[in-house]
Motif scaffolding. Structure first.
Motif, short mmCIF file in Angstrom:
data_model
loop_
_atom_site.label_atom_id
_atom_site.label_comp_id
_atom_site.label_asym_id
_atom_site.label_seq_id
_atom_site.Cartn_x
_atom_site.Cartn_y
_atom_site.Cartn_z
N TRP A 24 0.84 -1.19 0.00
CA TRP A 24 0.00 0.00 0.00
C TRP A 24 0.87 1.24 0.00
O TRP A 24 1.87 1.30 0.70
CB TRP A 24 -0.90 0.01 1.24
CG TRP A 24 -1.93 -1.08 1.19
CD1 TRP A 24 -1.70 -2.43 1.23
CD2 TRP A 24 -3.33 -0.92 1.08
NE1 TRP A 24 -2.89 -3.11 1.15
CE2 TRP A 24 -3.90 -2.21 1.06
CE3 TRP A 24 -4.15 0.19 1.00
CZ2 TRP A 24 -5.27 -2.40 0.96
CZ3 TRP A 24 -5.52 -0.01 0.90
CH2 TRP A 24 -6.07 -1.30 0.88
N ARG A 74 -0.31 -3.30 4.44
CA ARG A 74 -1.52 -2.55 4.81
C ARG A 74 -1.53 -2.08 6.25
O ARG A 74 -1.83 -0.91 6.53
CB ARG A 74 -2.75 -3.41 4.53
CG ARG A 74 -4.04 -2.68 4.79
CD ARG A 74 -5.22 -3.54 4.45
NE ARG A 74 -6.45 -2.77 4.59
CZ ARG A 74 -7.62 -3.23 4.24
NH1 ARG A 74 -7.75 -4.42 3.72
NH2 ARG A 74 -8.68 -2.48 4.41
N ASP A 75 -1.21 -2.95 7.19
CA ASP A 75 -1.24 -2.58 8.61
C ASP A 75 -0.28 -1.44 8.91
O ASP A 75 -0.63 -0.50 9.63
CB ASP A 75 -0.90 -3.78 9.50
CG ASP A 75 -2.01 -4.82 9.53
OD1 ASP A 75 -3.15 -4.49 9.13
OD2 ASP A 75 -1.74 -5.96 9.95
N GLU A 78 -1.61 1.86 7.31
CA GLU A 78 -2.73 2.44 8.06
C GLU A 78 -2.27 3.02 9.39
O GLU A 78 -2.78 4.05 9.82
CB GLU A 78 -3.82 1.39 8.27
CG GLU A 78 -4.55 1.04 6.98
CD GLU A 78 -5.57 -0.07 7.14
OE1 GLU A 78 -5.59 -0.75 8.19
OE2 GLU A 78 -6.35 -0.27 6.19
N THR A 79 -1.30 2.38 10.02
CA THR A 79 -0.77 2.90 11.28
C THR A 79 -0.06 4.23 11.04
O THR A 79 -0.24 5.19 11.81
CB THR A 79 0.21 1.88 11.91
OG1 THR A 79 -0.51 0.68 12.18
CG2 THR A 79 0.82 2.42 13.18
#
Length: 107
Positions: A24, A74-75, A78-79
């Motif tokens: 991402w 992704r994680d 997003e963080t």
């Protein structure tokens, strides 16, 4: 006593392939209120860019409307969006960041 037929009880071993996780992009979006210096600090502090790299990305955001801060799973993406957004709001800035799948086009 008879033994069960072992030939009829064959086990099949399935091999699973592990795939690389989808990546991402974290994009910084332009606004008219967030100081350029703050954007450079964010890029250096949260995205580990050199000052020169941060300046180039900040200018892309300023002139093109958006710039890629980094590419992550992704994680992590997003963080980073959440952390930088919280820091910007704490400083009174409306800086916006988004995370989008790497293989999609621009917003």
């Amino acid at each position: 006593m008879t033994r069960p037929d072992t030939a009829s009880r064959t086990q099949t071993l399935e091999r699973t392939r592990t795939e690389r996780p989808r990546l991402w992009r974290v994009l910084l979006l332009n606004d008219d209120y967030t100081p350029m210096e703050f954007v450079v600090e964010v890029l250096m502090g949260h995205f580990h860019k050199s000052e020169a790299e941060a300046q180039v990305i900040m200018l892309a955001v300023h002139h093109k409307g958006q710039g890629v801060a980094g590419v992550y799973t992704r994680d992590i993406a997003e963080t980073k969006v959440a952390q930088v957004t919280a820091e910007a709001r704490a400083g009174g800035f409306p800086l916006r960041l988004v995370a989008e799948p790497e293989d999609e086009g621009p917003l």
